[in-house]
Enzyme design. Structure first.
Site, PDB file in Angstrom:
ATOM      1  N   ASP A 276       0.842  -1.200   0.000  1.00 22.24           N
ATOM      2  CA  ASP A 276       0.000   0.000   0.000  1.00 22.24           C
ATOM      3  C   ASP A 276       0.879   1.252   0.000  1.00 22.24           C
ATOM      4  O   ASP A 276       0.526   2.277   0.567  1.00 22.24           O
ATOM      5  CB  ASP A 276      -0.949   0.005   1.196  1.00 22.24           C
ATOM      6  CG  ASP A 276      -2.138   0.956   1.011  1.00 22.24           C
ATOM      7  OD1 ASP A 276      -2.389   1.377  -0.129  1.00 22.24           O
ATOM      8  OD2 ASP A 276      -2.788   1.294   2.030  1.00 22.24           O
ATOM      9  N   LEU A 313      -0.029  10.043  10.370  1.00 26.94           N
ATOM     10  CA  LEU A 313       0.516   9.117   9.390  1.00 26.94           C
ATOM     11  C   LEU A 313      -0.131   9.320   8.029  1.00 26.94           C
ATOM     12  O   LEU A 313      -1.355   9.368   7.907  1.00 26.94           O
ATOM     13  CB  LEU A 313       0.292   7.668   9.852  1.00 26.94           C
ATOM     14  CG  LEU A 313       0.770   6.554   8.918  1.00 26.94           C
ATOM     15  CD1 LEU A 313       2.286   6.562   8.798  1.00 26.94           C
ATOM     16  CD2 LEU A 313       0.283   5.195   9.426  1.00 26.94           C
TER      17      LEU A 313
END
Length: 402
Positions: A276, A313
């Protein structure tokens, strides 16, 4: 010219099988006997051979993101550059992933992500569309303003009929949304594999998604309800008698190592590792500008990318080979077991019949690994070996390089 690789151990079904590997001039695996005339023999000196890795979910690398529109020639060049980079991490095929964007952006970029081959590069296997039919409460970094309730928008209106037929091979959606089950059935009619993710679904809604035709879970535990002893949600499906395939980001950022091990051990034959990874993958550490999806400066430190001056994040930059080594360490397994999560399991999940297994008739894409899972060399079909030479052997139309 055909080639036979001898003195090697092949990763087959989670075991190491000592046997030569023979590949014909067309790049396909053939029986070891009889050999075609003038077959070249290459001694791999007891090295480990894995099928080439398949990356199911990757958003970009080297500064290029699949969701960022560019002039057609620049976009195509960006896909090509990334495809040439990925074999250095063992990847010989990948599903470029487009997160939630506007319908106009989907229609602009998807034609460039249809399956294609390029010499010396990882195969583009078709697009993975991660959205826009996602739960706003589990949007993560996705743009909620571009999300749709499935019952309010047809697949053809959002993606375009041609892209559904030619480009899209995997779709992530939230099965609990109104109209989602009908979309799952329609996607299966188009031949698209359906994964459940970015979802607030409970266990029962996950079961209904599987009945409708979904057979995957996207980055399990992330962007979904947590596993609870009375309401296990989508993660609870992992221990079913016939579990869905499930992907994990094994970077120690998105998931704790013990959670990765727990999920893997629930069903090793259905576990899939993904990166990802975002567009800063493959770039040096430092501060990078934002973009339409992340309108803030980004700080890259190792594999972790955060919004500058915050702990928020944005994503990870890990390579798929590092994910394999992490799984080996965290679950206490050998490389021959770990590579199933980026080869055979992926092939079974999305119906790949031409690669990802070392068996006669399949493509001869392979990776040579050390005992610890380091990528030493890789071969793409029709003649490239990426890595260092095996002694003085440089033949049979093979180009060797770092």
């Amino acid at each position: 010219m055909a080639a036979q690789f001898i003195n090697c151990r092949q990763c087959i079904g989670g075991k190491l099988i000592s046997s030569p590997l023979t590949i014909n001039a067309e790049g396909l695996i053939i029986p070891n006997n009889p050999l075609p005339p003038n077959t070249t023999t290459i001694d791999l000196k007891n090295a480990i051979i894995s099928p080439g890795f398949i990356e199911l979910q990757i958003n970009g690398a080297l500064g290029f993101h699949f969701a960022h529109t560019k002039p057609p020639s620049d976009y195509s060049a960006g896909v090509s550059k990334l495809a040439h980079y990925l074999p250095s991490t063992g990847v010989t095929g990948f599903f470029p992933t487009v997160p939630t964007v506007s319908s106009s952006v989907f229609k602009q970029v998807l034609p460039f992500l249809a399956p294609r081959e390029e010499e010396g590069a990882a195969s583009v296997l078709g697009a993975h569309v991660e959205g826009p039919f996602l739960a706003p409460s589990k949007k993560g970094a996705h743009d909620a303003s571009n999300m749709f309730i499935p019952s309010a928008a047809s697949l053809e209106d959002v993606y375009g009929e041609e892209s559904l037929k030619e480009s899209i091979r995997v779709c992530t959606l939230a099965p609990e949304l109104p109209g989602a089950l009908e979309h799952i059935k329609k996607l299966r009619e188009y031949g698209v594999s359906v994964s459940m993710g970015h979802s607030a679904a409970n266990f029962g809604q996950g079961v209904e998604g599987i009945k409708a035709g979904a057979n995957l879970i996207t980055h399990t535990f992330n962007a979904m309800n947590p596993l609870h002893h009375r309401e296990p949600g989508l993660p609870g499906l992992l221990s079913s008698p016939s579990p869905p395939y499930f992907s994990l980001i094994a970077d120690s950022i998105h998931l704790h190592p013990n959670i990765v091990s727990l999920a893997y051990r629930s069903s090793p034959t259905h576990c899939i590792l993904i990166t990802d990874s975002i567009e800063l993958s493959g770039l040096p550490d430092g501060i990078y500008p934002g973009h339409a999806q992340i309108p803030h400066q980004q700080l890259k430190t190792g594999n972790k990318v955060t919004i500058l001056n915050t702990d928020t994040l944005i994503g990870t930059c890990i390579g798929l080979d590092e994910c394999i080594r992490n799984l080996m360490a965290w679950a206490g397994i050998g490389v021959e077991e770990a590579v199933m999560c980026v080869t055979e399991n992926v092939a079974e999940a999305v119906g790949l019949r031409d690669r990802a297994k070392l068996e006669v008739g399949r493509r001869g894409d392979f990776v040579v690994l050390s005992e610890s899972g380091e990528v030493k060399y890789g071969r793409r079909r029709r003649g490239d070996i990426i890595g260092a030479e095996f002694g003085d052997r440089v033949q049979y139309d093979i180009r060797l390089r770092r």
